[in-house]
Design an enzyme around this catalytic site. Sequence first.
Site, mmCIF file in Angstrom:
data_model
loop_
_atom_site.group_PDB
_atom_site.id
_atom_site.type_symbol
_atom_site.label_atom_id
_atom_site.label_comp_id
_atom_site.label_asym_id
_atom_site.label_seq_id
_atom_site.Cartn_x
_atom_site.Cartn_y
_atom_site.Cartn_z
ATOM 1 N N THR A 1 0.802 -1.219 0.000
ATOM 2 C CA THR A 1 0.000 0.000 0.000
ATOM 3 C C THR A 1 0.837 1.272 0.000
ATOM 4 O O THR A 1 0.626 2.171 -0.820
ATOM 5 C CB THR A 1 -0.941 -0.002 1.219
ATOM 6 O OG1 THR A 1 -1.829 -1.116 1.111
ATOM 7 C CG2 THR A 1 -1.750 1.281 1.284
ATOM 8 N N LYS B 1 -7.116 4.780 5.294
ATOM 9 C CA LYS B 1 -5.778 4.534 5.844
ATOM 10 C C LYS B 1 -4.974 5.826 5.863
ATOM 11 O O LYS B 1 -5.009 6.599 4.895
ATOM 12 C CB LYS B 1 -5.032 3.506 4.983
ATOM 13 C CG LYS B 1 -5.645 2.124 4.941
ATOM 14 C CD LYS B 1 -4.799 1.214 4.052
ATOM 15 C CE LYS B 1 -5.365 -0.186 3.956
ATOM 16 N NZ LYS B 1 -4.546 -1.046 3.072
ATOM 17 N N ARG C 1 -1.738 6.166 5.464
ATOM 18 C CA ARG C 1 -0.770 6.185 4.376
ATOM 19 C C ARG C 1 -1.422 6.463 3.028
ATOM 20 O O ARG C 1 -0.806 7.039 2.130
ATOM 21 C CB ARG C 1 0.036 4.887 4.344
ATOM 22 C CG ARG C 1 -0.764 3.585 4.290
ATOM 23 C CD ARG C 1 0.160 2.388 4.549
ATOM 24 N NE ARG C 1 -0.493 1.098 4.449
ATOM 25 C CZ ARG C 1 -1.089 0.458 5.449
ATOM 26 N NH1 ARG C 1 -1.131 1.033 6.651
ATOM 27 N NH2 ARG C 1 -1.638 -0.733 5.275
#
Length: 564
Positions: free
Chosen positions: A93, A176, A178
């Site tokens: 990711t 998320k 990130r």
Amino acid sequence: MPNSKTNTLRRLILNTLIASTLAISIVPVLADNKAASTSPKQPKLVVVLVVDGLPQEQIQRYRDQFGQGGFRRLLDQGAWFSNAHQAHGITVTAVGHAAVLTGAYPYQHGIINNNWIDPTTLAAMYCTQDNAHTYIDEETKSDDGTSPANLRVSTLGDELRYASGNRSKVVTVSGKDRGAILLAGKTGTAYIFMKKSGNFASSSYYMQSHPQWQQAYHVGKPQDRFYGKTWTPLLADAAYAGDADDQIVAPQQADGANRFPYLYSSKSGKPDAEYYGKLFTGPYLDEMTLDFARAAVAGEQLGRNPAGVPDILGVSLSSHDYVNHSFGPESRMSHDHLQRLDRLLASFFDSLDKSVGLDNTLVVLTADHGFPNVPEFAQSRKFESQRLDSSKLMSALNQHLSDKFGAEKIAYKWSAPNVLLDYKLIEQKGLKREEVENSAARFLMSYNGVAQVYTRTQLETGAMPDSRIAKLMQRAWHRQISGDIVVVTKPYWQFGSGNRGTTHGSPYSYDSNVPLMIMGKSWIKPGAYGQYAEVMDIAPTLAHLLRVRPPSASEGRVLTETLP
């Protein structure tokens, strides 16, 4: 002496020559002016959508079931590359999100994994960790993602804001941290879903308090509206006939919690952290993410910038990754989730059309990585597919090195897919670094499930085999923060243990081949493109269209075949 008739004739000839000369000189100017007047205006809004964990093959496999306004709109009205890849060897990711708007590979942008071990301090490092900053009005743990401190290069948004004198706005949102932070770059603003409260919040890196529109969005606690609801299949049973057997991809739990209908509730009987955590697996977090993105468009006036400059909205949709991890991309659950996401995107595009106008909007959709099949499903199709336990691998490696060199635990840390060697110990024992590396590599090459091994000496000197896999792993390796031995599994094998679910991270096409779609009526020539393309090509292509310089470490190409 010439007579008057002669003078008149001379003047007539001279005027004719002058007129002809002027006409010839004016034609290119008129052509240039015409070209300038018909060249496409800049988009008012660039929307970058990243679907976390979406392999290209799912778009192709399920496209006939999509509605008219979501993925099908992108396929029909945009440019779609079927052979697009995340062109680095560690497909996770953080690395994938960093690639989208930097146009750079990990060896430059410095995001080498979701987590890694710092070779100098031996401390665990999370990709967007920054203990100097905290979430606003939310609990913050030491390893939470709060800033882009570890990102070493600029993004498209950074370059756009620089070129516009910071008048362009760059806003990103994701389930998320990130996903949002690495799209926002150094100068954008990221909003992240908080698992404890269910709010979308930013951090002190970006601001000291939230804007009014963010506070207004949460007044009615929209995150609680799914409590007690279930996720059930959207389509008729016949639509899922080709999907894998549920029992193969995810053996049923005793409480039946990993089967349709999937219930969103908690033991406390009310919305809490348990409930908010469950929202990640299924369609409802994506629905909330897109709702919050709408609120950001309205609250920040994105696409209607008073300064008349373009804005960027980045949206990372996290749930498909959780669904695929739990059930695999071949599952009925993953199939259904993609169909539901398709309808959510259709609604989102309709709202953009009303608020900004799709004719004023450039839309990009891609993914941070793909997904392999669940090993047990791959085995059912006669593929050699297993889980490679890294703790057993490290134990066997250390035993080999101890037997050969008489030193305990030379391989002292595992940071997938890297082994960190204890070079201080190697020096103390009077051993040669390269000899230890080569011995470790030879042993690992004989280990069941390992396909390739590369050493620090190979990676530092560029003495790599001439192969696609070696090239991808070289790009993924950063000499300052990566490990000393890089291990690549055989196809269909994966690091991990257990007996359910699947993971990603390899250089193989099932992990690297992702969607790349660009839609914009005034800027993009629609069509299905079979040319090889990389996610790293997105940033330089958008930079070209926005007339700004490419990000600082961009190595992608402008996708000129899509330009009218």
